[in-house]
Design an enzyme around this catalytic site. Structure first.
Site, PDB file in Angstrom:
ATOM      1  N   LEU A  99     -33.525  19.218   3.920  1.00 17.59           N
ATOM      2  CA  LEU A  99     -32.952  18.450   4.791  1.00 17.59           C
ATOM      3  C   LEU A  99     -32.660  19.582   5.877  1.00 17.59           C
ATOM      4  O   LEU A  99     -32.112  20.744   5.529  1.00 17.59           O
ATOM      5  CB  LEU A  99     -31.802  17.637   4.601  1.00 17.59           C
ATOM      6  CG  LEU A  99     -30.886  17.139   5.713  1.00 17.59           C
ATOM      7  CD1 LEU A  99     -31.772  16.087   6.340  1.00 17.59           C
ATOM      8  CD2 LEU A  99     -29.507  16.812   4.899  1.00 17.59           C
ATOM      9  N   HIS A 100     -32.809  19.265   7.212  1.00 15.60           N
ATOM     10  CA  HIS A 100     -32.283  20.464   8.287  1.00 15.60           C
ATOM     11  C   HIS A 100     -32.146  19.418   9.504  1.00 15.60           C
ATOM     12  O   HIS A 100     -32.856  18.478   9.818  1.00 15.60           O
ATOM     13  CB  HIS A 100     -33.123  21.455   8.576  1.00 15.60           C
ATOM     14  CG  HIS A 100     -34.833  21.151   8.667  1.00 15.60           C
ATOM     15  ND1 HIS A 100     -35.440  20.533   7.636  1.00 15.60           N
ATOM     16  CD2 HIS A 100     -35.498  21.131   9.755  1.00 15.60           C
ATOM     17  CE1 HIS A 100     -36.600  20.420   8.031  1.00 15.60           C
ATOM     18  NE2 HIS A 100     -36.729  20.747   9.524  1.00 15.60           N
TER      19      HIS A 100
END
Length: 178
Positions: free
Chosen positions: A136-137
């Site tokens: 995730l980013h």
């Protein structure tokens, strides 16, 4: 210059802005083929020094890093240290810190560059457009009126007026301390 199959061209009155660094992104170089954390660049970045990793700020559960292939100058990402693929996989502390870091990123970018607008978001999963779907980013992309002119639309090229190292230094120096 209009290029023919044999690589020879004819003048066409257009100027060229070469961005060869983008070929690494286009070719998918350094993109992990295995979703395991051992190949994940977002898991490796925290082990690098801030300059080498383009890290702007390190928090308790998440960090802020410049995008290696930015859409605009100052394009940051807020990344949890933990290798999780989706926002719903974050724990309460990670979600809260990511939100706080995102707010600080907007304030910091605005103070350094005067950006009047932002795109903020997460692309989750390959189908959702995530370049690295396994970790995730959240993107924080500064925007200016007229910045999406003909270059990205017709020329498929982004113009960046500043080297990433210089952008990282400016943002890191402007990042508020606790």
């Amino acid at each position: 210059m209009v290029l023919h199959q044999d690589g020879v061209g004819e003048p066409d009155e257009l100027e060229r802005l070469w961005t060869p660094y983008r070929m690494a992104y286009i070719r998918g170089e350094n993109k992990p083929t295995d979703p395991a954390a051992s190949q994940c660049p977002f898991c490796r970045i925290p082990s690098l020094d801030d300059e080498a990793g383009l890290v702007v700020h390190r928090g308790e559960t998440a960090y802020v890093v410049l995008n290696l292939y930015p859409y605009s100058p100052g394009h940051l990402m807020v990344v949890p240290y933990r290798h999780v693929p989706e926002y719903v996989d974050t724990d309460d502390a990670e979600a809260a810190e990511m939100a706080a870091l995102t707010k600080t990123a907007v304030r910091t970018i605005r103070s350094v560059s005067g950006a009047p607008g932002f795109n903020i978001g997460m692309n989750q999963g390959e189908a959702g457009g995530a370049g690295i779907a396994a970790h995730l980013h959240q993107h924080v992309v500064p925007r200016w009126v007229g910045d999406a002119n003909f270059m990205p639309i017709i020329g498929r090229t982004k113009t960046l007026p500043q080297l990433l190292g210089e952008t990282r230094r400016l943002l890191a120096e402007a990042w508020p301390t606790a």
